[in-house]
Design a protein around this motif. Sequence first.
Motif, mmCIF file in Angstrom:
data_model
loop_
_atom_site.group_PDB
_atom_site.id
_atom_site.type_symbol
_atom_site.label_atom_id
_atom_site.label_comp_id
_atom_site.label_asym_id
_atom_site.label_seq_id
_atom_site.Cartn_x
_atom_site.Cartn_y
_atom_site.Cartn_z
ATOM 1 N N SER A 1 43.130 26.726 49.022
ATOM 2 C CA SER A 1 43.657 27.656 48.013
ATOM 3 C C SER A 1 43.671 29.065 48.581
ATOM 4 C CB SER A 1 42.795 27.610 46.742
ATOM 5 O OG SER A 1 42.753 26.305 46.210
ATOM 6 N N TRP A 2 44.545 29.874 48.035
ATOM 7 C CA TRP A 2 44.596 31.273 48.425
ATOM 8 C C TRP A 2 45.086 32.102 47.248
ATOM 9 C CZ3 TRP A 2 48.298 27.746 49.492
ATOM 10 C CH2 TRP A 2 49.625 28.076 49.238
ATOM 11 N N PHE A 3 44.808 33.385 47.326
ATOM 12 C CA PHE A 3 45.207 34.310 46.273
ATOM 13 C C PHE A 3 46.364 35.146 46.789
ATOM 14 C CE2 PHE A 3 44.657 38.447 44.004
ATOM 15 C CZ PHE A 3 44.959 37.987 42.724
ATOM 16 N N ASP A 4 47.495 35.078 46.112
ATOM 17 C CA ASP A 4 48.683 35.824 46.514
ATOM 18 C C ASP A 4 48.530 37.264 46.036
ATOM 19 O OD1 ASP A 4 51.142 36.787 47.184
ATOM 20 O OD2 ASP A 4 52.301 35.230 46.190
ATOM 21 N N SER A 5 47.790 38.049 46.802
ATOM 22 C CA SER A 5 47.423 39.398 46.371
ATOM 23 C C SER A 5 48.621 40.335 46.289
ATOM 24 C CB SER A 5 46.362 39.979 47.314
ATOM 25 O OG SER A 5 46.813 39.945 48.647
ATOM 26 N N GLU A 6 49.580 40.158 47.194
ATOM 27 C CA GLU A 6 50.742 41.056 47.164
ATOM 28 C C GLU A 6 51.582 40.833 45.916
ATOM 29 O OE1 GLU A 6 54.588 42.399 49.870
ATOM 30 O OE2 GLU A 6 52.961 41.243 50.769
ATOM 31 N N ARG B 1 52.162 43.485 42.635
ATOM 32 C CA ARG B 1 53.487 43.930 42.210
ATOM 33 C C ARG B 1 53.936 43.296 40.886
ATOM 34 N NH1 ARG B 1 55.868 46.497 46.518
ATOM 35 N NH2 ARG B 1 54.930 46.115 48.562
ATOM 36 N N GLY B 2 53.237 42.273 40.445
ATOM 37 C CA GLY B 2 53.665 41.556 39.254
ATOM 38 C C GLY B 2 52.751 41.791 38.069
ATOM 39 N N LYS B 3 52.955 40.967 37.065
ATOM 40 C CA LYS B 3 52.145 41.025 35.855
ATOM 41 C C LYS B 3 51.582 39.637 35.587
ATOM 42 C CE LYS B 3 54.902 44.731 33.757
ATOM 43 N NZ LYS B 3 55.735 45.144 32.594
ATOM 44 N N GLY B 4 50.697 39.573 34.628
ATOM 45 C CA GLY B 4 50.099 38.289 34.300
ATOM 46 C C GLY B 4 48.635 38.259 34.672
ATOM 47 N N GLU B 5 48.027 37.107 34.455
ATOM 48 C CA GLU B 5 46.604 36.947 34.734
ATOM 49 C C GLU B 5 46.372 36.576 36.194
ATOM 50 O OE1 GLU B 5 44.346 34.638 31.946
ATOM 51 O OE2 GLU B 5 45.911 34.822 30.421
ATOM 52 N N ARG B 6 45.152 36.807 36.618
ATOM 53 C CA ARG B 6 44.786 36.524 38.009
ATOM 54 C C ARG B 6 45.046 35.063 38.376
ATOM 55 N NH1 ARG B 6 41.446 38.694 41.957
ATOM 56 N NH2 ARG B 6 40.358 37.174 43.260
ATOM 57 N N LYS B 7 44.770 34.151 37.422
ATOM 58 C CA LYS B 7 44.944 32.726 37.707
ATOM 59 C C LYS B 7 46.390 32.372 38.033
ATOM 60 C CE LYS B 7 45.353 31.444 32.807
ATOM 61 N NZ LYS B 7 46.777 31.065 32.857
ATOM 62 N N ASP B 8 47.328 33.210 37.591
ATOM 63 C CA ASP B 8 48.738 32.943 37.856
ATOM 64 C C ASP B 8 49.083 33.104 39.330
ATOM 65 O OD1 ASP B 8 49.121 32.529 35.133
ATOM 66 O OD2 ASP B 8 49.615 34.636 34.763
ATOM 67 N N TYR B 9 48.225 33.755 40.084
ATOM 68 C CA TYR B 9 48.513 34.034 41.492
ATOM 69 C C TYR B 9 47.574 33.283 42.440
ATOM 70 C CZ TYR B 9 51.209 37.742 39.333
ATOM 71 O OH TYR B 9 52.106 38.429 38.567
ATOM 72 N N ILE B 10 46.778 32.387 41.862
ATOM 73 C CA ILE B 10 45.947 31.518 42.695
ATOM 74 C C ILE B 10 46.760 30.271 43.017
ATOM 75 C CG2 ILE B 10 43.826 30.174 42.844
ATOM 76 C CD1 ILE B 10 42.553 32.141 40.899
ATOM 77 N N LYS B 11 47.007 30.045 44.283
ATOM 78 C CA LYS B 11 47.854 28.945 44.698
ATOM 79 C C LYS B 11 47.054 27.972 45.555
ATOM 80 C CE LYS B 11 51.977 31.846 44.611
ATOM 81 N NZ LYS B 11 53.179 32.316 45.348
#
Length: 450
Positions: free
Chosen positions: A206-211, A215-225
């Motif tokens: 897993s990784w966190f799409d920090s960029e 630049r986006g909106k939403g919760e942190r979990k939305d960017y955990i891939k």
Amino acid sequence: MKRISLYILLSLLIYSCGSSDQGELTGVKSKSEWHSKKPLGMVLIPGGSFTMGRQDEDVAGSLNSPTRTVTVRPYYMDETEITNAEYKQFVFWVRDSIVRTELALLSDLMSDDTNIVLEEYQFKNIDTTNMTPYEKYMMNNYGSIGDMDSPLQGRSLDWDPELVWNPSEFPDEYYSEVMDTMYIPLENSFNGKRILDTKKLKFKYSWFDSESAARGKGERKDYIKSKVVEVYPDTTVWVKDFNYSYNDPMHQDYFYHQAYDDYPVVGVQWMQAKAFCSWRTKIKNDFLSTKKNSTTVPYFRLATEAEWEYAARGGLNFSTYPWGGPYTTSDRGCFLANFKPSRGDYAVDGALYTMEAKSYNPNDYGLYNMAGNVSEWTNTAYNEGSYKMGSTMNPNVEIEDNHRKVIRGGSWKDVAYYLEVSTRDYEYKDSARSYIGFRTVQDFLGTTSN
């Protein structure tokens, strides 16, 4: 309101009396000093500015690498391509993790108070008496002290017992049942020999799409891939890459046989290279977590295209090749890289296919085979206009929908043009080739001293 104000005043008085900073601005001090430690097998690339792109005639007319000045930060880089032996460590770790997990789960399922199955391979018992309050809280509320989706449920594997791989030495039927699932079906075997089903060897990371998160909106979990990747290299590339050519010995032995341990791994897709980086970070940080006052290390990753070219130049800003140039042979007529010097002539440089990862002379940064041997995956998506799109500071064009990834350096099957440090090429990220490998980098924290 007065009572709250009184509490605040008392707190300030207590802090002032007990503080040793005498009211001065001293900053928050860390418990230990940070000293960057060079990872094993890596060299420090000092970072700086350089002229990126083609600085001489574009004989191929690609027009995809105009010159411009860019700056990259310092980083560590593997001095060689990742070898078969190093990649095997990853494959074997995944293999052993799967087997140990399956053995432990079967032990849980089949054991009772009167009979413990596969006792030697059970999960390590959770010592509730020595649990911290936090660990107790997590176990009571989440059933885990880590990943809630993990089948381990907060428990850890016991890596001390040796795994038995010889079927004639399997300890019992339960062990045989688990191992049976790891091999190819009996109907697909011949000569009475069953081999490991490499498609079972999958690694989830897993990784966190920090960029995107920044630049986006939403919760942190939305960017955990997360991604599940089959880790075994595709050994059939030695056959599929070349029609009407006898390369079966390389297909059978290149990754398997110890004779090729120090040769660069090939047949690895871009996502497999990324998975290797994640695993390498994990095993280092897992080790550091057992040490007192330890901190985690920066992630291992693939180099950006700019980082790769800067490192390949070895401080020679306007060079054609990592050794300078403009020729591919020394003043004694010795070849300086493993490539195809002329049509049909693969072996005149000393090797028909790849060579050991530490072959020829390193460049001035101490990096081997930045030209030839195998091309190398980078983290950058390929676009003809990348140089115009990217920043001049740590440029890296990442386009999620672009499956073309930049490869650099040329390989054992390429002509000299692809060995030039400014030549750009690409391959699709889900492709594996007999001439593409990779090496990793790690960010250097702080600045270098000159």
